[in-house]
Design a protein around this motif. Sequence first.
Motif, mmCIF file in Angstrom:
data_model
loop_
_atom_site.group_PDB
_atom_site.id
_atom_site.type_symbol
_atom_site.label_atom_id
_atom_site.label_comp_id
_atom_site.label_asym_id
_atom_site.label_seq_id
_atom_site.Cartn_x
_atom_site.Cartn_y
_atom_site.Cartn_z
ATOM 1 N N GLY A 130 53.507 36.122 41.135
ATOM 2 C CA GLY A 130 52.703 36.645 42.219
ATOM 3 C C GLY A 130 52.325 38.093 41.964
ATOM 4 N N VAL A 546 41.980 40.046 45.326
ATOM 5 C CA VAL A 546 43.052 39.061 45.432
ATOM 6 C C VAL A 546 43.736 39.168 46.790
ATOM 7 N N HIS A 548 47.026 37.316 48.614
ATOM 8 C CA HIS A 548 48.172 36.482 48.241
ATOM 9 C C HIS A 548 49.140 36.357 49.409
ATOM 10 N N THR A 571 47.237 31.868 46.615
ATOM 11 C CA THR A 571 46.518 33.030 46.110
ATOM 12 C C THR A 571 45.026 32.726 46.096
#
Length: 787
Positions: A130, A546, A548, A571
């Motif tokens: 991650g 991004v 997440h 994600t």
Amino acid sequence: MALDLTATNSGAEAQDEPNRGDVIIVTARRRQETAQEVPLAISVIRGDSIESTGNFNVVKLQQLAPTLQVYASNPRNTAVNIRGLGVPFGLTSDGFEQGVGIYVDDVYNARVAAATFDFLDVEQVEVLRGPQGSLYGKNTTAGAINITTNQPTFNLEARAEVTFGNLNFKQAKAAVSGPLSDSVAARIAVSTTARRGTIFNVTSDRYINEQDNFGLRGTLLFRPNDDLDITLSGDYSRQNPECCGTVFVRVGTTQRPLARQYEALAAAQNFRVVSRNPFDRLTDIDAPLNAGNVIGGASLRTKWDVGPGTLTSITAWRFWDWKPENDRDFTALPIVSASQNPSQQDQYSQEFRYNYAGNRVDFVIGAFGFNQRIDTQGFEQQGAASSRWNLTGAFATNPAVLAGLTARNTQFLKSTSFALFGQASWKVTDALTIQPGARINYDKKSGFYQRLVTTGSGTTLTCPQPAGSIGAAQCGVFTPQISAPSVSDWNFSYDLNANYRLAEDVLVYASYAKSFKTVGINQNGLPLDSAGVPIAASGVVKPESVNHFELGIKTQFWDRRATFNLTAFRTNIKNYQATVTNGQLGVLRGYLANAGKVRSQGLEADFKIRTSDRFSAYVNGAYTDAQYAQFVDAPCPPELAGGTIVGAGQTPSAPGTPGGLSPANCDISGQSLPGVSKWATSYGAEVNIPLTLLATDGQIYVGFDGNYRSGFSSNPSSSIYTNIKGYALSNYRVGFRSDNFDVYGWVRNVFDVQYFELLQVAPGNVGLIAGQPGDPRTLGATIKFNF
């Protein structure tokens, strides 16, 4: 069992009871703590586990970490991904960042090629899954690999290891550490690996894809008092194998005219491949092969305990020299007679961190600076069979049209980056902790690309040329160009983690991260418009954005003999950086650009048990659903490419229609990302029995480890011709160990499973698919000594 691997791994307060879980210390949050206390998904693989399972570099490490994907057609063209994200599969460009950061003793390695080297005197490897943007930076949108080497000691110690196996496998490792004075200690380590290649080239009468690696690391530690450590390290690693070639796998029907597809072209030149069974492991490629790779550098790390915290400074220089030779047509025919793109990189980095630990608040603040330059000198030349392979009509039967056509590329990239970052942990109560983090990052990139093209007679080629002329045919293969893209950008990333201890050995956590992959440039040339003019606007690639989300639980039970951890994640990436195709009529090729949206989601479960000193076992599993959420202008797979581009009102032909109509580009929204298995598992066990052998007390042991990966696509756009079937690999070892030595025999891929690591589409879309078979069954013996 030597292997201590779970998604978040075992670890708790130190215990005296021999049957309780081992304490695994990690530095995932830039401070020392036990792995079970860290509220994020992390796999920890110890150095002895790496050695005993034969996973001696990151490429092999994916057999132990189910959500790690590593694919390499050669050291430079290596993709290291986590949960299907990181580096666009099959794309090589210095103009964009990787998404999985690789760190060795806190030093960032900007080139993925560093991952292909043998682990050298490694203490442990942490795979952080991650986004890790707050503490690790812009290059960790998918995660980070944090490698820690063994450090100098003030007690004299030494270790040596020798391994022999089939395929002429020979590996030797040694390390010695000890004091030079009361305040200075030193450590030096060396390793060498050699193995005969797994593919026999009948053209050169040699085995190729061999291993020929050498590594050296030296470290000095100056400790004038308990509050100050100054560590100077230097390392050098070299690879010089005859690598990396492929074998014939299959032929698929494309939309080229039938006479211009592989079978007809090969027949017209009286060519028959040496074997159509890839697992005969025979090839007949004719170009020289080389994967010369040298990487090294030096670092100075200072750790100074100042008041309630620790100040850390890491100054580092890294270099990378790449000297390749390839066969880009994958055949024995002289289509591409030479393909070389040697590169040289220098990078400098400086990081400052201050760690504070209090009763209720811990924090890390820091600054990071980075400067990099990469120079590349490309050389590619067409051979006598190129005209037949690439042209039509009378030009196809005239080898002189393309024979000797040469492109010389000169490139450089300058990259500068600065960042300020911080992360805090606020213990709201004894059970609840809130952890925010943030990073602000500045990037500046400038590049230069020049392609000069000369004909076989040595004449400099200019483009465009009159339609239907020899020059126009030559311009269709190599087009001269010059470009100098440049861009700068600011980015802000942040994350928030909340974790709650339900019981002493039960931790639940939830995380959100807003991260980015930095702005990129097209470093390998720009696409051309219908007039043959480079499209300047395509020189810059927007940053990836991004978002997440992650939930996890980490547990230990049965007096901490058992560990079970579970993670769920999602994600979303906007402006995903990949190769796209401009659908405008006349544009010659794909290029690096933003491809819309990507999504990866899944579950990871990990279980480890140690019933006693005599038995331990583990099972790790992952379900990963990674797909293009939106990608409307992707390059088409081979079965839809090669035909006449559709015009207004026309409909593309069915896949694999010779002479059919092909779309200008393909909408692959909803397709799975390449290289990602939906299901992946790793598992193993070890049992031992006390035994006295030759008056030496020790234990005889039997160990097993295995892994399974379901099928995946080996092409950026999914193709029926490049899908790789799932496979399971099994490895066994049996030996005797005592406090001072360990001797064991091993068998890897014991059932001699036939599988592919990678499949590739040959240039020209003639339907040829080449590939790299995975290692066959290998066996050998290892002897280790500790002094």
